[in-house]
Scaffold this active site. Sequence first.
Site, mmCIF file in Angstrom:
data_model
loop_
_atom_site.group_PDB
_atom_site.id
_atom_site.type_symbol
_atom_site.label_atom_id
_atom_site.label_comp_id
_atom_site.label_asym_id
_atom_site.label_seq_id
_atom_site.Cartn_x
_atom_site.Cartn_y
_atom_site.Cartn_z
ATOM 1 N N LYS A 22 0.980 -1.189 -0.166
ATOM 2 C CA LYS A 22 -0.224 0.127 -0.472
ATOM 3 C C LYS A 22 0.471 1.693 -0.262
ATOM 4 O O LYS A 22 0.885 1.974 -1.005
ATOM 5 C CB LYS A 22 -1.156 0.033 1.844
ATOM 6 C CG LYS A 22 -1.941 1.376 1.183
ATOM 7 C CD LYS A 22 -2.512 1.490 3.037
ATOM 8 C CE LYS A 22 -1.817 1.902 4.043
ATOM 9 N NZ LYS A 22 -1.201 3.471 4.278
ATOM 10 N N CYS A 116 -4.259 13.047 13.221
ATOM 11 C CA CYS A 116 -5.072 11.702 12.932
ATOM 12 C C CYS A 116 -5.252 10.603 14.392
ATOM 13 O O CYS A 116 -5.404 11.713 15.736
ATOM 14 C CB CYS A 116 -3.904 10.197 13.185
ATOM 15 S SG CYS A 116 -2.889 10.083 11.689
ATOM 16 N N ARG A 121 0.720 15.011 13.419
ATOM 17 C CA ARG A 121 1.438 14.054 12.475
ATOM 18 C C ARG A 121 2.657 15.170 11.405
ATOM 19 O O ARG A 121 1.283 15.448 10.173
ATOM 20 C CB ARG A 121 1.369 13.121 11.461
ATOM 21 C CG ARG A 121 0.772 11.757 12.420
ATOM 22 C CD ARG A 121 0.088 10.429 11.667
ATOM 23 N NE ARG A 121 1.003 10.099 11.008
ATOM 24 C CZ ARG A 121 0.730 9.228 9.554
ATOM 25 N NH1 ARG A 121 -0.652 8.614 10.011
ATOM 26 N NH2 ARG A 121 1.044 8.010 8.836
ATOM 27 N N ASP A 307 4.148 0.572 12.214
ATOM 28 C CA ASP A 307 2.941 0.099 11.328
ATOM 29 C C ASP A 307 2.652 -1.406 12.094
ATOM 30 O O ASP A 307 1.618 -2.532 11.671
ATOM 31 C CB ASP A 307 3.333 -0.456 9.578
ATOM 32 C CG ASP A 307 2.588 1.437 9.749
ATOM 33 O OD1 ASP A 307 2.429 1.966 10.592
ATOM 34 O OD2 ASP A 307 3.122 1.577 8.475
ATOM 35 N N ARG A 399 -8.578 0.025 4.202
ATOM 36 C CA ARG A 399 -7.784 0.828 3.596
ATOM 37 C C ARG A 399 -6.494 -0.042 3.357
ATOM 38 O O ARG A 399 -6.344 0.579 2.176
ATOM 39 C CB ARG A 399 -7.057 1.888 4.660
ATOM 40 C CG ARG A 399 -8.850 3.181 4.791
ATOM 41 C CD ARG A 399 -8.222 4.702 5.887
ATOM 42 N NE ARG A 399 -7.177 4.900 5.558
ATOM 43 C CZ ARG A 399 -6.357 5.530 5.720
ATOM 44 N NH1 ARG A 399 -5.822 6.082 7.049
ATOM 45 N NH2 ARG A 399 -5.427 6.665 5.522
HETATM 46 C C1 UD1 Z 1 4.419 6.609 6.212
HETATM 47 C C2 UD1 Z 1 3.380 5.207 6.652
HETATM 48 C C3 UD1 Z 1 2.957 5.131 7.753
HETATM 49 C C4 UD1 Z 1 3.936 4.200 8.941
HETATM 50 C C5 UD1 Z 1 5.094 5.976 8.996
HETATM 51 C C6 UD1 Z 1 6.560 5.858 9.552
HETATM 52 C C7 UD1 Z 1 3.209 5.983 4.147
HETATM 53 C C8 UD1 Z 1 1.250 6.431 3.625
HETATM 54 N N1 UD1 Z 1 2.254 6.330 5.539
HETATM 55 O O1 UD1 Z 1 4.196 7.779 7.151
HETATM 56 O O2 UD1 Z 1 2.017 3.823 7.445
HETATM 57 O O3 UD1 Z 1 3.723 4.542 10.066
HETATM 58 O O4 UD1 Z 1 5.938 5.573 7.623
HETATM 59 O O5 UD1 Z 1 7.133 4.392 9.223
HETATM 60 O O6 UD1 Z 1 4.334 5.267 3.476
HETATM 61 N N2 UD1 Z 1 7.875 14.135 11.307
HETATM 62 C C9 UD1 Z 1 8.008 15.260 11.164
HETATM 63 N N3 UD1 Z 1 7.675 15.746 10.257
HETATM 64 C C10 UD1 Z 1 7.443 16.071 9.011
HETATM 65 C C11 UD1 Z 1 7.325 14.397 8.772
HETATM 66 C C12 UD1 Z 1 7.195 13.649 9.637
HETATM 67 O O7 UD1 Z 1 8.131 15.374 12.419
HETATM 68 O O8 UD1 Z 1 7.543 16.234 8.099
HETATM 69 C C13 UD1 Z 1 7.935 12.839 12.187
HETATM 70 C C14 UD1 Z 1 6.231 12.134 12.112
HETATM 71 O O9 UD1 Z 1 5.991 12.686 13.433
HETATM 72 C C15 UD1 Z 1 7.382 11.076 12.936
HETATM 73 C C16 UD1 Z 1 8.485 10.941 12.410
HETATM 74 O O10 UD1 Z 1 8.669 12.062 11.331
HETATM 75 O O11 UD1 Z 1 7.510 10.352 13.819
HETATM 76 C C17 UD1 Z 1 8.312 9.692 11.201
HETATM 77 O O12 UD1 Z 1 6.767 9.734 10.280
HETATM 78 P P1 UD1 Z 1 7.192 9.893 8.317
HETATM 79 O O13 UD1 Z 1 7.930 8.544 8.066
HETATM 80 O O14 UD1 Z 1 6.599 10.616 8.095
HETATM 81 O O15 UD1 Z 1 5.852 9.395 8.125
HETATM 82 P P2 UD1 Z 1 4.274 8.523 7.540
HETATM 83 O O16 UD1 Z 1 5.313 9.525 6.028
HETATM 84 O O17 UD1 Z 1 3.450 10.030 7.623
#
Ligand code: UD1
Length: 423
Positions: A22, A116, A121, A307, A399
């Site tokens: 996904k 969320c 996030r 996850d 989803r």
């Molecule tokens: C992706 C996955 C999700 C998984 C997550 C962590 C997808 C669609 N979703 O989510 O299933 O749980 O990776 O493996 O691929 N952060 C910041 N600032 C940002 C972005 C992230 O501080 O701009 C932090 C987040 O709060 C979190 C960490 O970085 O603590 C990792 O998040 P991130 O890897 O970005 O998760 P997603 O890409 O949203």
Amino acid sequence: MDKFVIHGGKNLSGTITVGGAKNASLALMPATLLAPGVHTLYNTPQLRDVNTMSRLLESMGVTIAHRDHTIAIDSSHVKNYEAPYEHVKKMRASIYVLGPLVARYGQAHVSLPGGCAWGPRPVNLHIEGLRKLGAEIELDGGYIYAKAKRLKGARIVFDVSSVGATGNVMMAAVLAKGTTVLDNAAMEPEITALAEFLVRMGARIHGIGSNHLEIEGVDSLHPAEFTNIPDRIEAGTFLVAAALAGKKGLKVRVQACTPGHLSAVTTKLEDAGARVTLGIDYVEIEPPEEIRSVNVTTSIYSGFPTDMQAQWMALMSLAKGTSVITDTIYHDRFMHVPELIRLGANITVKENIATIVGVPKLKGAKVMSTDLRASASLILAGLVAEGTSEVLRVYHLDRGYEHIEKKLSSLGADIQRVSGEEF
Ligand code: UD1
């Protein structure tokens, strides 16, 4: 809204096939915005999130033809550069259109995703990364307004390793002028898959699979074909299901997966007492007589995935002894805890640490899905709980899991989907 009715206590055995990832599909699909023409993506799972991404891309003028698990995406006629709140609120990964739109069309209006069910996030790293590439970005009325003439290569060190920010900035950088260096980049297999797809499209990316990516921008890209990777979280969920609801002497084979992507989970399963055999494209598991308690701490790839945290908690609920689960990625991701407690689990949470005291058995109850992986943990617990469990609001599950009830039934589980308004 549908619900699942599960009669627990059936032992799982047999073979189950994993679908395409996904989280990789949700990055590959918007990447097609970078090159006009018809792209073909094989092994695309049929999931609500994939449909949401399809609707979003279609609202921009893209056409998408689905045939089984193959999708053909025609991005020749993009005419709208907006990702409205209606789409983004359904699925945060909608933010992935931001990088491609600003790189290819010089403008994008993308709704801020917001929080969320299980906590904030942020997307600051996406925005800061694109700004470093020269995009002008303003936030107004809950929207990100981005524009740029031609992006310029830059050196970016991410404060936090982020899957989404790495994907978004990488998609933008492939069309920037000059070289971009991304440090502390995410190394998740889904990012590697995205990078490989971009290379098929003509991008120049070095260091793929590492946390140091060097991207030499090119003037244009061309359409490409790509076979998506298997979903490591779906595979991991079935392995934990087998460990929990199987029986010593009975085996479950999870096929069409990439065992190398699952090392953190399979190692922990061995620590819990399961016998695990790794094939080229399958993992076979034989559950232990008695589940041993095993602590996990979630971390970036190749550590234990956040996850899989909720599913691991379902397993540890029936382990002998006490275990501790620490989520270092998402500190509030414990919505499944009160529901697992309704099924008889003994869990306490303090900050980002859950302590699970194993109980001899769980008992069927009505429980509520709150998010995708939380729902998966409730299904797993329901499979092994005594009596009948009802898992409500299973749209969360749809989803990210394609026909989970059919796949689990094929292993011998007694699980039925019941449709109805009132759930
Ligand atoms: C992706 C996955 C999700 C998984 C997550 C962590 C997808 C669609 N979703 O989510 O299933 O749980 O990776 O493996 O691929 N952060 C910041 N600032 C940002 C972005 C992230 O501080 O701009 C932090 C987040 O709060 C979190 C960490 O970085 O603590 C990792 O998040 P991130 O890897 O970005 O998760 P997603 O890409 O949203």
